[in-house]
Design a protein around this motif. Structure first.
Motif, PDB file in Angstrom:
ATOM      1  N   PRO A 128       0.845  -1.461   0.305  1.00  0.00           N
ATOM      2  CA  PRO A 128       0.027   0.062  -0.201  1.00  0.00           C
ATOM      3  C   PRO A 128       1.136   1.011  -0.313  1.00  0.00           C
ATOM      4  CG  PRO A 128      -0.723  -1.183   2.081  1.00  0.00           C
ATOM      5  CD  PRO A 128       0.653  -1.925   1.172  1.00  0.00           C
ATOM      6  N   PRO A 129       0.501   2.390  -0.559  1.00  0.00           N
ATOM      7  CA  PRO A 129       1.200   3.350  -0.236  1.00  0.00           C
ATOM      8  C   PRO A 129       1.487   4.296   0.464  1.00  0.00           C
ATOM      9  CG  PRO A 129      -0.466   3.706  -2.177  1.00  0.00           C
ATOM     10  CD  PRO A 129      -0.554   2.459  -1.532  1.00  0.00           C
ATOM     11  N   THR A 130       2.283   4.243   1.441  1.00  0.00           N
ATOM     12  CA  THR A 130       2.570   5.208   2.580  1.00  0.00           C
ATOM     13  C   THR A 130       3.551   5.778   1.798  1.00  0.00           C
ATOM     14  OG1 THR A 130       4.154   3.471   3.159  1.00  0.00           O
ATOM     15  CG2 THR A 130       1.264   3.626   3.973  1.00  0.00           C
ATOM     16  N   PRO A 131       4.349   6.267   3.194  1.00  0.00           N
ATOM     17  CA  PRO A 131       5.227   7.759   2.762  1.00  0.00           C
ATOM     18  C   PRO A 131       6.845   7.146   3.078  1.00  0.00           C
ATOM     19  CG  PRO A 131       4.028   8.970   4.410  1.00  0.00           C
ATOM     20  CD  PRO A 131       2.928   7.523   4.118  1.00  0.00           C
ATOM     21  N   GLY A 132       6.259   5.619   3.901  1.00  0.00           N
ATOM     22  CA  GLY A 132       7.337   4.354   4.332  1.00  0.00           C
ATOM     23  C   GLY A 132       7.377   3.440   3.218  1.00  0.00           C
ATOM     24  N   ASN A 133       6.866   3.317   1.878  1.00  0.00           N
ATOM     25  CA  ASN A 133       6.844   2.802   0.851  1.00  0.00           C
ATOM     26  C   ASN A 133       7.070   3.190  -0.856  1.00  0.00           C
ATOM     27  OD1 ASN A 133       6.301   1.023   2.555  1.00  0.00           O
ATOM     28  ND2 ASN A 133       4.061   0.509   2.225  1.00  0.00           N
ATOM     29  N   ARG A 134       7.951   4.561   0.080  1.00  0.00           N
ATOM     30  CA  ARG A 134       8.141   5.505  -1.369  1.00  0.00           C
ATOM     31  C   ARG A 134       9.024   4.253  -2.165  1.00  0.00           C
ATOM     32  NH1 ARG A 134      10.996  11.012   0.282  1.00  0.00           N
ATOM     33  NH2 ARG A 134      11.494   9.064   1.124  1.00  0.00           N
ATOM     34  N   TRP A 135       9.575   3.652  -2.262  1.00  0.00           N
ATOM     35  CA  TRP A 135      10.706   2.795  -2.800  1.00  0.00           C
ATOM     36  C   TRP A 135      10.086   1.821  -3.345  1.00  0.00           C
ATOM     37  CZ3 TRP A 135      10.381  -2.114  -1.090  1.00  0.00           C
ATOM     38  CH2 TRP A 135       9.765  -2.509   0.414  1.00  0.00           C
ATOM     39  N   ALA A 136       9.168   1.156  -3.066  1.00  0.00           N
ATOM     40  CA  ALA A 136       7.890   0.445  -3.209  1.00  0.00           C
ATOM     41  C   ALA A 136       6.817   0.746  -4.109  1.00  0.00           C
ATOM     42  CB  ALA A 136       7.234  -0.571  -2.297  1.00  0.00           C
ATOM     43  N   MET A 137       6.877   1.639  -3.994  1.00  0.00           N
ATOM     44  CA  MET A 137       5.970   2.514  -5.227  1.00  0.00           C
ATOM     45  C   MET A 137       6.761   2.714  -6.806  1.00  0.00           C
ATOM     46  SD  MET A 137       3.301   2.640  -4.056  1.00  0.00           S
ATOM     47  CE  MET A 137       2.140   3.146  -5.482  1.00  0.00           C
ATOM     48  N   GLU A 138       8.103   2.767  -6.412  1.00  0.00           N
ATOM     49  CA  GLU A 138       8.585   3.122  -7.137  1.00  0.00           C
ATOM     50  C   GLU A 138       9.343   1.700  -7.845  1.00  0.00           C
ATOM     51  OE1 GLU A 138      11.084   5.787  -8.693  1.00  0.00           O
ATOM     52  OE2 GLU A 138      10.365   7.101  -7.387  1.00  0.00           O
ATOM     53  N   ARG A 139       8.779   0.766  -7.276  1.00  0.00           N
ATOM     54  CA  ARG A 139       9.370  -0.368  -8.533  1.00  0.00           C
ATOM     55  C   ARG A 139       8.189  -1.003  -9.181  1.00  0.00           C
ATOM     56  NH1 ARG A 139      12.410  -4.461  -3.020  1.00  0.00           N
ATOM     57  NH2 ARG A 139      14.246  -2.987  -3.407  1.00  0.00           N
ATOM     58  N   GLU A 140       6.797  -0.296  -8.292  1.00  0.00           N
ATOM     59  CA  GLU A 140       5.584  -0.915  -9.056  1.00  0.00           C
ATOM     60  C   GLU A 140       5.643  -0.133 -10.491  1.00  0.00           C
ATOM     61  OE1 GLU A 140       0.973   0.851  -7.864  1.00  0.00           O
ATOM     62  OE2 GLU A 140       1.527  -0.343  -6.678  1.00  0.00           O
ATOM     63  N   GLN A 141       5.631   1.103 -10.084  1.00  0.00           N
ATOM     64  CA  GLN A 141       6.270   2.315 -11.774  1.00  0.00           C
ATOM     65  C   GLN A 141       7.334   1.643 -12.711  1.00  0.00           C
ATOM     66  OE1 GLN A 141       3.626   4.747 -12.052  1.00  0.00           O
ATOM     67  NE2 GLN A 141       3.911   4.423 -14.117  1.00  0.00           N
ATOM     68  N   ALA A 142       7.573   0.942 -12.368  1.00  0.00           N
ATOM     69  CA  ALA A 142       9.018   0.387 -13.320  1.00  0.00           C
ATOM     70  C   ALA A 142       8.690  -0.346 -13.595  1.00  0.00           C
ATOM     71  CB  ALA A 142      10.397   0.467 -12.944  1.00  0.00           C
ATOM     72  N   PHE A 143       7.863  -1.150 -13.103  1.00  0.00           N
ATOM     73  CA  PHE A 143       6.734  -2.949 -13.905  1.00  0.00           C
ATOM     74  C   PHE A 143       6.284  -2.142 -14.424  1.00  0.00           C
ATOM     75  CE2 PHE A 143       3.238  -5.094 -13.534  1.00  0.00           C
ATOM     76  CZ  PHE A 143       3.296  -6.315 -14.253  1.00  0.00           C
ATOM     77  N   LEU A 144       5.462  -1.384 -14.203  1.00  0.00           N
ATOM     78  CA  LEU A 144       3.745  -0.889 -15.205  1.00  0.00           C
ATOM     79  C   LEU A 144       4.226   0.017 -16.483  1.00  0.00           C
ATOM     80  CD1 LEU A 144       2.076   0.852 -12.661  1.00  0.00           C
ATOM     81  CD2 LEU A 144       1.508  -0.778 -14.181  1.00  0.00           C
ATOM     82  N   ASP A 145       5.871   0.807 -16.440  1.00  0.00           N
ATOM     83  CA  ASP A 145       6.226   1.459 -17.203  1.00  0.00           C
ATOM     84  C   ASP A 145       7.119   0.600 -17.941  1.00  0.00           C
ATOM     85  OD1 ASP A 145       6.029   3.933 -16.413  1.00  0.00           O
ATOM     86  OD2 ASP A 145       7.249   4.462 -15.704  1.00  0.00           O
ATOM     87  N   MET A 146       7.599  -0.782 -18.006  1.00  0.00           N
ATOM     88  CA  MET A 146       8.001  -1.886 -18.655  1.00  0.00           C
ATOM     89  C   MET A 146       6.719  -2.638 -19.357  1.00  0.00           C
ATOM     90  SD  MET A 146      10.799  -3.635 -16.463  1.00  0.00           S
ATOM     91  CE  MET A 146      11.736  -2.159 -14.938  1.00  0.00           C
ATOM     92  N   THR A 147       5.902  -2.795 -18.770  1.00  0.00           N
ATOM     93  CA  THR A 147       4.847  -3.615 -19.611  1.00  0.00           C
ATOM     94  C   THR A 147       4.354  -2.567 -20.791  1.00  0.00           C
ATOM     95  OG1 THR A 147       3.366  -2.808 -17.576  1.00  0.00           O
ATOM     96  CG2 THR A 147       3.810  -5.549 -17.687  1.00  0.00           C
ATOM     97  N   ARG A 148       4.088  -1.712 -20.215  1.00  0.00           N
ATOM     98  CA  ARG A 148       3.112  -0.891 -21.176  1.00  0.00           C
ATOM     99  C   ARG A 148       4.296  -0.418 -22.707  1.00  0.00           C
ATOM    100  NH1 ARG A 148       3.483   3.088 -17.634  1.00  0.00           N
ATOM    101  NH2 ARG A 148       1.716   2.958 -16.656  1.00  0.00           N
ATOM    102  N   ALA A 149       5.950  -0.162 -22.083  1.00  0.00           N
ATOM    103  CA  ALA A 149       6.903  -0.865 -23.314  1.00  0.00           C
ATOM    104  C   ALA A 149       6.448  -1.000 -24.068  1.00  0.00           C
ATOM    105  CB  ALA A 149       8.289   0.164 -22.775  1.00  0.00           C
ATOM    106  N   ASP A 150       6.140  -2.238 -23.416  1.00  0.00           N
ATOM    107  CA  ASP A 150       5.609  -3.826 -24.227  1.00  0.00           C
ATOM    108  C   ASP A 150       4.557  -4.184 -24.724  1.00  0.00           C
ATOM    109  OD1 ASP A 150       8.125  -5.020 -24.257  1.00  0.00           O
ATOM    110  OD2 ASP A 150       7.917  -5.647 -22.112  1.00  0.00           O
ATOM    111  N   HIS A 151       3.850  -2.588 -24.453  1.00  0.00           N
ATOM    112  CA  HIS A 151       2.324  -3.265 -25.464  1.00  0.00           C
ATOM    113  C   HIS A 151       1.293  -4.225 -24.419  1.00  0.00           C
ATOM    114  CE1 HIS A 151       3.211  -0.050 -28.088  1.00  0.00           C
ATOM    115  NE2 HIS A 151       4.406  -1.215 -28.588  1.00  0.00           N
TER     116      HIS A 151
END
Length: 408
Positions: A128-151
């Protein structure tokens, strides 16, 4: 002789990532013979209490904790920050040297591995997004960027924070998500702890791993491996190198170095591939379910009849399916899993051979020796010595694969 510098290490030693960073700091001190008087709060929850009144010379701290970052900004002492990388440079603390794990490359290693397994659907199990989980949100966004780039559609499930009181509800929610996912699918878990929760949910939901869901974690946590019924594939962070680098930067600062904007991104070391992600497309659902059961219980001494009972078919019919799909008997598949487990443990010199035999499901050390000689042409001790010395291994028990003709 000058007195040793007094250095505070503000980390949570309960976390495997923090422990690896601390190990890297210790390795730097050992290799350089630098003498520091180290302080680390026994109760990590109190690590910032009174820190402004601490009479020390420098600090290395985990800046993934926003409280730590806010507390240390503006400190008159040299401070080196350790934490996760950010896609937006504005998220890094100003005026403090920062050593980061490369969140995007951690996810990339896991994602590419799942692609290599032949998977075409992907999901991410985060936090879940919390101030202490910013690193987790970065990983989630990286995953979404990769899948989006691969359509591709990247599916995300964050779940809930885990606690003893709410664990049953949380696990059922994960199991419901697992049941509803399109399959086969590869899932990247934001940490090994979350990956272990996912593997447990797959067992509850009776979803075969890795035939229908392949799982990759991040951290290469030995405890997660020990507590998981199915050996977990995990990306290995460069956390020890991060600690070593942070100590080097602080050492420079203590001797007059000015490094206010120094930012070092440390890549992952690699990926430890285990059974949880070795996806093999299969035509036969009975074999798929049987292998799922074998991966969980082979080391507990299950027999062919028990596997057949779990699948819900006769032993004779299951044997026919195995011979057609894998060119193996059920017993051979069980034995192969035991051998793989034993081989993985033999790489660790700290594990006694007798413990390897018990934990990998052999009835005795003598029986394990007999199986190794018969199947691999060497003894367990010879295998261990070769692996630990980095030499050519006498024999390797390969993971289960489907013959090409059967997979067509």
């Amino acid at each position: 002789m000058p007195s040793p510098h007094r250095i505070a290490l503000l980390f949570n030693a309960n976390k495997v990532y923090d422990r690896h960073v601390l190990t890297g700091i210790g390795n730097y001190l050992t290799s350089t013979r630098v003498e520091w008087d180290l302080f680390m709060e026994e109760d990590f929850r109190s690590r910032t209490v009174g820190i402004h009144h601490w009479r020390g010379d420098g600090i290395i701290a985990d800046f993934d904790d926003p409280v730590v970052g806010e507390t240390l900004c503006g400190m008159p002492l040299p401070v080196v920050a350790v934490g996760g990388s950010y896609a937006d440079p504005a998220n890094y603390p100003a005026g403090i040297p920062y050593v980061a794990t490369d969140n995007a490359r951690l996810v990339r290693l896991a994602y590419d591995h799942l692609i290599d397994q032949g998977l075409q659907r992907f999901a991410f199990y985060g936090l879940p997004p919390t101030p202490g989980n910013r690193w987790a949100m970065e990983r989630e966004q990286a995953f979404l960027d990769m899948t989006r780039a691969d359509h591709l559609e990247g599916l995300v499930f964050r779940g809930s924070p885990t606690s003893a009181g709410g664990w049953g509800v949380a696990q059922e929610a994960i199991a419901d998500w697992v049941r509803a996912l399109p399959k086969p699918i590869g899932i990247i878990a934001v940490t090994d702890a979350r990956a272990r929760h996912l593997l447990q949910a797959c067992i509850v939901a009776d979803v075969p791993v890795p035939a229908e869901i392949a799982v990759v974690g991040i951290d290469n946590d030995p405890m997660a491996q020990l507590l998981s019924r199915i050996p977990l594939t995990s990306v290995i962070q460069g956390a020890e190198e991060m600690g070593h680098t942070a100590a080097r930067l602080l050492h420079q600062m203590l001797h007059g170095g000015c490094l206010p904007q120094q930012r070092i991104i440390v890549p992952p070391k690699g990926i430890n591939v285990q059974a949880s992600s070795r996806h093999v497309p299969m035509n036969n659902p009975h074999v798929m379910r049987a292998l799922h059961h074998i991966r969980q219980y082979a080391c507990l001494g299950i027999k062919t009849d028990q596997v057949a009972d779990y699948v819900g078919v006769s032993r004779t019919l299951l044997e026919e399916h195995f011979k057609r799909e894998l060119k193996l008997t059920v017993h051979q598949a069980i034995l192969q899993h035991k051998l793989q487990t034993a081989q993985q443990m033999l790489a660790d010199a700290a594990v006694p051979l007798a413990d390897v035999a018990v934990r990998s499901g052999f009835t005795s050390l003598q029986y394990m020796y007999a199986v190794f000689r018969r199947e691999l042409g060497c003894t367990p001790r010879q295998f261990a010595e070769a692996v630990q010395a980095g030499e050519a291994v006498p024999g390797v028990a390969e993971p289960l694969t489907v013959p090409k003709r059967a997979a067509l």
